[in-house]
Design an enzyme around this catalytic site. Structure first.
Site, PDB file in Angstrom:
ATOM      1  N   ARG A 187      -2.345  -1.232  -7.306  1.00 15.08           N
ATOM      2  CA  ARG A 187      -2.074  -1.753  -5.974  1.00 15.08           C
ATOM      3  C   ARG A 187      -2.460  -3.766  -6.240  1.00 15.08           C
ATOM      4  O   ARG A 187      -1.857  -4.555  -6.023  1.00 15.08           O
ATOM      5  CB  ARG A 187      -2.764  -2.252  -5.078  1.00 15.08           C
ATOM      6  CG  ARG A 187      -1.798  -2.848  -3.860  1.00 15.08           C
ATOM      7  CD  ARG A 187      -2.513  -2.097  -2.400  1.00 15.08           C
ATOM      8  NE  ARG A 187      -3.441  -2.700  -2.047  1.00 15.08           N
ATOM      9  CZ  ARG A 187      -4.077  -3.748  -1.177  1.00 15.08           C
ATOM     10  NH1 ARG A 187      -3.096  -4.632  -0.720  1.00 15.08           N
ATOM     11  NH2 ARG A 187      -4.949  -3.099  -0.425  1.00 15.08           N
ATOM     12  N   ARG A 218       0.335  -1.341   0.236  1.00 13.14           N
ATOM     13  CA  ARG A 218       0.206   0.148  -0.223  1.00 13.14           C
ATOM     14  C   ARG A 218       0.886   0.969  -0.021  1.00 13.14           C
ATOM     15  O   ARG A 218       1.988   1.427   0.790  1.00 13.14           O
ATOM     16  CB  ARG A 218      -0.763   0.206   1.408  1.00 13.14           C
ATOM     17  CG  ARG A 218      -2.119  -0.808   1.145  1.00 13.14           C
ATOM     18  CD  ARG A 218      -2.569  -0.807   2.731  1.00 13.14           C
ATOM     19  NE  ARG A 218      -3.732  -2.121   2.833  1.00 13.14           N
ATOM     20  CZ  ARG A 218      -3.968  -3.223   2.509  1.00 13.14           C
ATOM     21  NH1 ARG A 218      -2.516  -3.760   2.582  1.00 13.14           N
ATOM     22  NH2 ARG A 218      -5.418  -3.693   2.837  1.00 13.14           N
ATOM     23  N   ARG A 269     -10.663  11.775  -1.572  1.00 16.50           N
ATOM     24  CA  ARG A 269     -10.120   9.820  -0.916  1.00 16.50           C
ATOM     25  C   ARG A 269     -10.914   8.862  -2.488  1.00 16.50           C
ATOM     26  O   ARG A 269     -10.034   8.021  -2.472  1.00 16.50           O
ATOM     27  CB  ARG A 269     -10.707  10.022   0.646  1.00 16.50           C
ATOM     28  CG  ARG A 269      -9.560  10.807   1.902  1.00 16.50           C
ATOM     29  CD  ARG A 269     -10.631  10.016   2.735  1.00 16.50           C
ATOM     30  NE  ARG A 269      -9.999   8.801   3.435  1.00 16.50           N
ATOM     31  CZ  ARG A 269     -10.485   8.378   4.277  1.00 16.50           C
ATOM     32  NH1 ARG A 269     -11.220   9.145   5.411  1.00 16.50           N
ATOM     33  NH2 ARG A 269      -9.329   7.324   5.073  1.00 16.50           N
ATOM     34  N   TYR A 287      -9.268   5.748  -2.958  1.00 18.53           N
ATOM     35  CA  TYR A 287      -8.386   4.103  -3.419  1.00 18.53           C
ATOM     36  C   TYR A 287      -9.220   3.696  -4.017  1.00 18.53           C
ATOM     37  O   TYR A 287      -8.927   2.429  -4.420  1.00 18.53           O
ATOM     38  CB  TYR A 287      -9.733   4.403  -1.855  1.00 18.53           C
ATOM     39  CG  TYR A 287      -9.264   5.128  -0.613  1.00 18.53           C
ATOM     40  CD1 TYR A 287      -8.645   3.840   0.254  1.00 18.53           C
ATOM     41  CD2 TYR A 287     -10.066   5.986  -0.245  1.00 18.53           C
ATOM     42  CE1 TYR A 287      -8.109   4.747   1.412  1.00 18.53           C
ATOM     43  CE2 TYR A 287      -9.250   6.721   0.489  1.00 18.53           C
ATOM     44  CZ  TYR A 287      -8.699   5.997   2.267  1.00 18.53           C
ATOM     45  OH  TYR A 287      -8.003   6.453   2.806  1.00 18.53           O
ATOM     46  N   PHE A 315      -2.997  15.377  -0.550  1.00 17.97           N
ATOM     47  CA  PHE A 315      -2.271  13.891   0.667  1.00 17.97           C
ATOM     48  C   PHE A 315      -0.945  13.463  -0.178  1.00 17.97           C
ATOM     49  O   PHE A 315       0.089  13.177   0.758  1.00 17.97           O
ATOM     50  CB  PHE A 315      -3.153  13.001   0.306  1.00 17.97           C
ATOM     51  CG  PHE A 315      -3.347  11.779   0.865  1.00 17.97           C
ATOM     52  CD1 PHE A 315      -3.804  12.165   2.044  1.00 17.97           C
ATOM     53  CD2 PHE A 315      -2.852  10.547   0.327  1.00 17.97           C
ATOM     54  CE1 PHE A 315      -3.500  10.766   2.553  1.00 17.97           C
ATOM     55  CE2 PHE A 315      -2.453   9.449   0.657  1.00 17.97           C
ATOM     56  CZ  PHE A 315      -2.788   9.834   2.780  1.00 17.97           C
ATOM     57  N   ASN A 370      -9.005   6.236  10.707  1.00 18.00           N
ATOM     58  CA  ASN A 370      -8.191   6.307  12.411  1.00 18.00           C
ATOM     59  C   ASN A 370      -8.234   6.339  13.943  1.00 18.00           C
ATOM     60  O   ASN A 370      -9.526   7.012  13.845  1.00 18.00           O
ATOM     61  CB  ASN A 370      -7.212   7.552  11.999  1.00 18.00           C
ATOM     62  CG  ASN A 370      -6.326   7.180  10.667  1.00 18.00           C
ATOM     63  OD1 ASN A 370      -6.172   6.271   9.907  1.00 18.00           O
ATOM     64  ND2 ASN A 370      -6.449   8.682   9.701  1.00 18.00           N
ATOM     65  N   HIS A 425      -0.119   2.968   4.508  1.00 17.89           N
ATOM     66  CA  HIS A 425      -1.087   2.293   6.233  1.00 17.89           C
ATOM     67  C   HIS A 425      -0.370   0.835   5.764  1.00 17.89           C
ATOM     68  O   HIS A 425      -1.004  -0.190   4.809  1.00 17.89           O
ATOM     69  CB  HIS A 425      -2.039   1.577   5.511  1.00 17.89           C
ATOM     70  CG  HIS A 425      -2.419   3.394   6.374  1.00 17.89           C
ATOM     71  ND1 HIS A 425      -3.222   3.110   7.544  1.00 17.89           N
ATOM     72  CD2 HIS A 425      -3.165   4.051   5.935  1.00 17.89           C
ATOM     73  CE1 HIS A 425      -3.666   4.788   7.923  1.00 17.89           C
ATOM     74  NE2 HIS A 425      -3.721   5.471   6.650  1.00 17.89           N
ATOM     75  N   ARG A 432      -9.352  -3.853   9.548  1.00 18.71           N
ATOM     76  CA  ARG A 432      -7.936  -3.993   9.154  1.00 18.71           C
ATOM     77  C   ARG A 432      -6.795  -3.148  10.212  1.00 18.71           C
ATOM     78  O   ARG A 432      -7.399  -1.089   9.662  1.00 18.71           O
ATOM     79  CB  ARG A 432      -7.200  -3.556   8.119  1.00 18.71           C
ATOM     80  CG  ARG A 432      -5.341  -4.011   7.949  1.00 18.71           C
ATOM     81  CD  ARG A 432      -5.369  -4.008   5.816  1.00 18.71           C
ATOM     82  NE  ARG A 432      -4.015  -4.096   6.154  1.00 18.71           N
ATOM     83  CZ  ARG A 432      -3.146  -2.555   5.775  1.00 18.71           C
ATOM     84  NH1 ARG A 432      -3.664  -1.493   5.849  1.00 18.71           N
ATOM     85  NH2 ARG A 432      -1.687  -2.722   5.828  1.00 18.71           N
TER      86      ARG A 432
HETATM   87  C1  HEM Z   1      -9.728  11.412   7.588  1.00 22.07           C
HETATM   88  C2  HEM Z   1      -8.036  11.249   6.375  1.00 22.07           C
HETATM   89  C3  HEM Z   1      -7.948  10.309   6.171  1.00 22.07           C
HETATM   90  C4  HEM Z   1      -7.976   8.802   7.132  1.00 22.07           C
HETATM   91  C5  HEM Z   1      -8.729   8.814   7.996  1.00 22.07           C
HETATM   92  C6  HEM Z   1      -7.816   7.216   6.626  1.00 22.07           C
HETATM   93  C7  HEM Z   1      -7.273   6.328   6.357  1.00 22.07           C
HETATM   94  C8  HEM Z   1      -6.766   5.235   5.332  1.00 22.07           C
HETATM   95  C9  HEM Z   1      -6.721   3.606   5.804  1.00 22.07           C
HETATM   96  C10 HEM Z   1      -6.811   3.506   7.631  1.00 22.07           C
HETATM   97  C11 HEM Z   1      -6.328   2.863   5.208  1.00 22.07           C
HETATM   98  C12 HEM Z   1      -5.916   1.667   5.244  1.00 22.07           C
HETATM   99  C13 HEM Z   1      -6.684   0.855   5.255  1.00 22.07           C
HETATM  100  C14 HEM Z   1      -6.325  -0.327   5.307  1.00 22.07           C
HETATM  101  O1  HEM Z   1      -6.333  -0.455   5.931  1.00 22.07           O
HETATM  102  O2  HEM Z   1      -5.819  -1.261   3.628  1.00 22.07           O
HETATM  103  C15 HEM Z   1      -5.479   4.389   4.098  1.00 22.07           C
HETATM  104  C16 HEM Z   1      -4.869   3.704   3.149  1.00 22.07           C
HETATM  105  C17 HEM Z   1      -4.804   4.968   1.900  1.00 22.07           C
HETATM  106  N1  HEM Z   1      -5.158   5.797   2.178  1.00 22.07           N
HETATM  107 FE1  HEM Z   1      -6.542   7.403   2.867  1.00 22.07          FE
HETATM  108  N2  HEM Z   1      -7.277   8.382   5.003  1.00 22.07           N
HETATM  109  C18 HEM Z   1      -7.341   9.577   5.063  1.00 22.07           C
HETATM  110  C19 HEM Z   1      -6.363  10.408   3.975  1.00 22.07           C
HETATM  111  C20 HEM Z   1      -6.437   9.789   2.958  1.00 22.07           C
HETATM  112  C21 HEM Z   1      -6.195  11.012   1.686  1.00 22.07           C
HETATM  113  C22 HEM Z   1      -6.844  12.259   1.477  1.00 22.07           C
HETATM  114  C23 HEM Z   1      -6.188   9.948   0.709  1.00 22.07           C
HETATM  115  C24 HEM Z   1      -5.963  10.496  -0.747  1.00 22.07           C
HETATM  116  C25 HEM Z   1      -5.955  11.430  -1.592  1.00 22.07           C
HETATM  117  C26 HEM Z   1      -5.763   9.016   1.054  1.00 22.07           C
HETATM  118  C27 HEM Z   1      -5.456   7.931   0.374  1.00 22.07           C
HETATM  119  C28 HEM Z   1      -5.155   6.826   0.730  1.00 22.07           C
HETATM  120  C29 HEM Z   1      -4.585   5.511  -0.268  1.00 22.07           C
HETATM  121  C30 HEM Z   1      -3.757   5.806  -1.245  1.00 22.07           C
HETATM  122  C31 HEM Z   1      -4.266   4.311   0.990  1.00 22.07           C
HETATM  123  C32 HEM Z   1      -4.005   3.269   0.476  1.00 22.07           C
HETATM  124  C33 HEM Z   1      -5.043   2.429  -0.133  1.00 22.07           C
HETATM  125  C34 HEM Z   1      -4.441   0.632  -0.508  1.00 22.07           C
HETATM  126  O3  HEM Z   1      -3.711   0.380  -0.827  1.00 22.07           O
HETATM  127  O4  HEM Z   1      -5.220   0.064  -0.312  1.00 22.07           O
HETATM  128  N3  HEM Z   1      -6.520   8.472   2.806  1.00 22.07           N
HETATM  129  N4  HEM Z   1      -6.040   5.710   4.369  1.00 22.07           N
END
Ligand code: HEM
Length: 747
Positions: free
Chosen positions: A390, A93, A379, A383, A182, A169, A96, A133
């Site tokens: 991925r 990833r 977001r 994702y 981001f 989170n 995370h 997760r």
């Molecule tokens: C409120 C703000 C955010 C929270 C609470 C958050 C939370 C998370 C969490 C928990 C994961 C892990 C998911 C898993 O366990 O597979 C994750 C992954 C990720 N997040 Fe966020 N995120 C936030 C903001 C953002 C933003 C603003 C972006 C992009 C614009 C972003 C892009 C990603 C990406 C690309 C992943 C990897 C996902 C994967 O490969 O499965 N996140 N995020």
């Protein structure tokens, strides 16, 4: 048969559950249909194309007994084996990357039909299966669990109407307001580009450079520097959906909503030195902690709650309720707790489940909708997009990601497509009227867009309330207990000490004056910055409830799953040892016997020849005090004499003392404790009385009847077991820290 294989092979049981008709059973049965049992005695090794093999250890060669000749290209089995291995890894990833997951159940005890049509939030008879997760954010997949970082809290609800993902989170706010920032915040936090250093931590120039330059991050970095970012366990932290969503009811009326999960075990953290050491001593600490708790039947549980604001009240707050850098204080919007999340089954295989699970904030079911929160909007694009690279085009077909309800559409083909769809057309509309979109009247399971009026200028602009960045940073800091404030000061001092560019630490100390002048001055002194003399802005002095962890403790004291080390050597007091083991087990804690060696240890009066003895779980070098919540030393003159001569044993006790853990000792064991931490101001029992001094509970002369099995844990308890177990339930003794004791011992 191992526990894991029992789980895998319980296919019949799983199918039975599905026959029960429960939704929970549906996901289990769906997974069972693609699950194979490696331990089935009928199994034989085959190639991927199914041919049984007789030798998969040696490449086919032209050889004799005297000479090993060339390997043959024709050995397809060998090439397939190496070839499959070469391609085992997928991209981790992008954030995370390090995580651990488990299955569970979501139950609702109060319907939210006033606000939403979503079955998962209105039908109190449902048991919705979930996969959750947990993760760290910055580190690579192989990094350590206990680093200082935000923790991911992502839950996939397999509902009857499709998958609903809360991708949250353990901290209720975020660094940035607009998703477009981001890539910058993550680039700044991840290892620096020139040398890929440091791994999995924010203690470096670029991270703090970003924080200074983005005042909107001020609130979040205060949370990130607090104890929240070094949780004791995934099971002991809150979860937050962070973003603002909308709930829509059957009248089409909308409410803004934030989602909360509050752990039954309370919110607890490590102290920093403990987290630092564990990152090297046991990098998998959180992963194992989750697995072991579920394996032992102590299922982690969270109360699920919502904060709801009517659409008409959007402008009634001093902050913008769509701004993810702000929380909704509970005084202004109380949390309604309406459900429970329980994790109750470990994964059968890490890769196919925990690694391949893919969350997306855009996965919502009818009745739950996007708000205009600009972070959430971006977001939901990100994702979906990242899963394509991925996991590939057909990522939603992977067993762990499949919904339990039917899927039918004209999204076809792509790499790794599994589903075989019969039919002569693959478009809509078609001359057969096959697979039409549903009509809204068909039921609440049909997604209908909720009409919302939108007006404004087309501009790269955020509304003015988004421009206030300090009020809640102050609110958070003001709400901390004195030890929590001290931890934030120390954390900032550690992090800025790792920044070698003076511009970075000077500016950051200046920024801290926007929160609290005393905090800024204390940090500046520690990191060698100019000491600020003037507050950047006055501290408004307000506080809010439930921001301090001290307010988020279990209703009744519990030591369930707490790991307690019992230090013994030959000649230990069997009555005290057996008594404490029984009391800990009765309270569902996990006692571990630690001794100088792992071969049997004999009690006082017990001869080696008797052939009994206790086989320790670990030797003193195999584990460290960091891996336990408490240390107990039973008496026994010979045992304690041996331990007192052992520097490592002494260090175990001293380190646990400095990490603020409950310590217990009886009989001669009190002497070892005194060797480790007899500081002016500490008291120890000298006869039959029980002494509880800053969580160090001693009884120099103890009666066998004191070791009763069922403890009544209570503050100031007169009985040894009651007093000692109560101290374990308190997790840490912060009074010890406030007296400065940890800094007086070498650990
Ligand atoms: C409120 C703000 C955010 C929270 C609470 C958050 C939370 C998370 C969490 C928990 C994961 C892990 C998911 C898993 O366990 O597979 C994750 C992954 C990720 N997040 Fe966020 N995120 C936030 C903001 C953002 C933003 C603003 C972006 C992009 C614009 C972003 C892009 C990603 C990406 C690309 C992943 C990897 C996902 C994967 O490969 O499965 N996140 N995020």
């Amino acid at each position: 048969m191992s526990k894991a294989s029992e789980v895998i092979s319980s296919g019949a049981e799983k199918l039975q559950q599905s026959l029960n008709g429960s939704l929970e059973g549906k996901k289990v049965a769906q997974l069972a249909s693609v699950t194979k049992d490696y331990h089935d005695p009928k199994n034989r090794i085959t190639t991927d194309y199914g041919v049984v093999q007789s030798n998969t250890d040696e490449w086919l060669k032209v050889s004799t007994d005297d000479h090993t000749g060339p390997s043959l290209l024709e050995d397809h089995m060998a090439r397939e084996k190496i070839n499959r291995f070469d391609h085992e890894r997928i991209p981790e990833r992008v954030v995370h990357a390090r995580g651990a997951g488990a299955f569970g159940t979501f139950t609702l005890h109060k319907s939210l039909e006033e606000y939403t049509t979503a079955g998962v939030l209105t039908d109190t008879s449902r048991r919705t299966p979930v996969f959750q997760r947990f993760s760290t954010v910055l580190g690579s997949r192989g990094s350590a669990d206990t680093v200082r970082d935000v923790r991911g809290f992502a839950v996939k609800f397999y509902t009857d109407e499709g998958n609903w993902d809360i991708v949250g989170n353990n901290i209720p706010v975020f660094f940035i307001q607009d998703a477009l920032k981001f890539p910058d915040v993550i680039h700044a936090g991840k290892p620096e580009p020139h040398n890929e250093v440091p791994q999995a931590q924010s203690a470096h120039n670029n991270f703090w450079d970003f924080q200074y330059l983005h005042t909107e991050a001020t609130h979040m970095f205060m949370w990130q520097q607090s104890d929240r970012s070094i949780p004791r366990s995934y099971r002991m932290m809150e979860g937050f959906g962070v973003n603002t969503f909308k709930l829509v009811n059957k009248e089409g009326k909308a409410h803004f909503v934030k989602f909360h999960f509050r752990p039954h075990l309370g919110v607890h953290s490590f102290v920093w030195d403990e987290a630092l050491k564990l990152a090297g001593q046991d990098p998998d600490f959180h992963r194992k902690d989750l697995y072991d708790a579920i394996d032992s039947g102590c299922f982690p549980k969270w109360d699920f709650g919502v904060q709801v604001v009517p659409e008409a009240d959007e402008q009634k707050f001093e902050f913008d309720i769509l701004d993810a850098t702000k929380l909704w204080p509970e005084e202004e919007v109380p949390i309604q707790f309406v459900g429970q999340l329980e994790l109750n089954r470990n994964v059968d295989e890490y890769f196919t489940q925990t690694e391949q699970v893919a969350f997306c904030t855009g996965h919502m079911v009818p009745g739950i909708h996007h708000s205009d929160d600009p972070l959430l909007q971006g977001r939901s694009f990100s994702y979906q997009d990242t899963q394509l690279s991925r996991l590939g085009t057909n990522w939603q077909e992977l067993p762990i990601n499949r919904p339990v309800c039917p899927v039918m559409n004209n999204n076809r083909d792509g790499k790794g497509r599994h589903t075989i769809t019969k039919g002569t057309v693959n478009y809509w509309p078609n001359r057969f009227d096959s697979a039409p979109p549903a009509k809204p009247e068909e039921g609440p399971h049909v997604a209908v867009d909720y009409p919302a009026k939108v007006e404004g200028m087309k501009a790269r602009l955020r509304s003015k309330k988004f421009r206030e960045h300090y009020n809640q940073a102050q609110l958070f800091f003001n709400s901390m207990s004195p030890p929590e404030k001290a931890h934030i000061t120390a954390a900032l001092a550690f992090e800025l000490d790792h920044c070698d560019d003076p511009v970075v630490y000077e500016r950051m100390c200046e920024r801290l004056t926007d929160i609290d002048l005393e905090l800024a001055q204390n940090v500046a002194e520690l990191v060698g910055a100019s000491i600020p003399q003037k507050a950047g802005r006055p501290n408004h002095g307000k506080t809010a409830k439930n921001l301090s962890q001290t307010e988020l403790q279990p209703k009744n004291p519990t030591i369930e799953t707490r790991r307690v080390a019992i230090l013994i050597a030959d000649g230990y007091d069997a009555v005290a040892y057996n008594g404490i083991v029984a009391a800990l087990k009765a309270a569902k804690a996990l006692p571990f016997t630690i001794a100088p060696r792992r071969t049997p240890i004999y009690a006082a009066g017990e001869s080696k020849e008797s052939g009994k003895g206790v086989k320790p779980d670990h030797n003193l070098e195999g584990m460290r005090s960091t891996m336990f919540d408490s240390v107990f030393v039973p008496g026994g003159a010979d045992s304690v004499a041996t331990l007192r001569k052992n520097g490592r044993a002494l260090h175990w006790v001293r380190e646990a003392f400095a990490h603020l853990k409950a310590l217990g000792a009886t009989g001669e064991g009190v002497e070892l404790i005194k060797d480790a931490c007899a500081l002016p101001g500490m008291d120890f029992s000298t006869s039959g009385e029980i002494t509880d001094s800053y969580g160090v509970v001693t009884a120099a002369k103890v009666q066998p009847q004191s070791f009763k099995e069922t403890a009544q844990m209570a503050k100031g308890a007169k009985d040894f077991v009651d007093a000692y177990l109560w101290n374990i339930s308190q997790h840490k003794n912060f009074d010890r820290e406030m007296e400065g004791f940890p800094m007086m011992v070498a650990f």
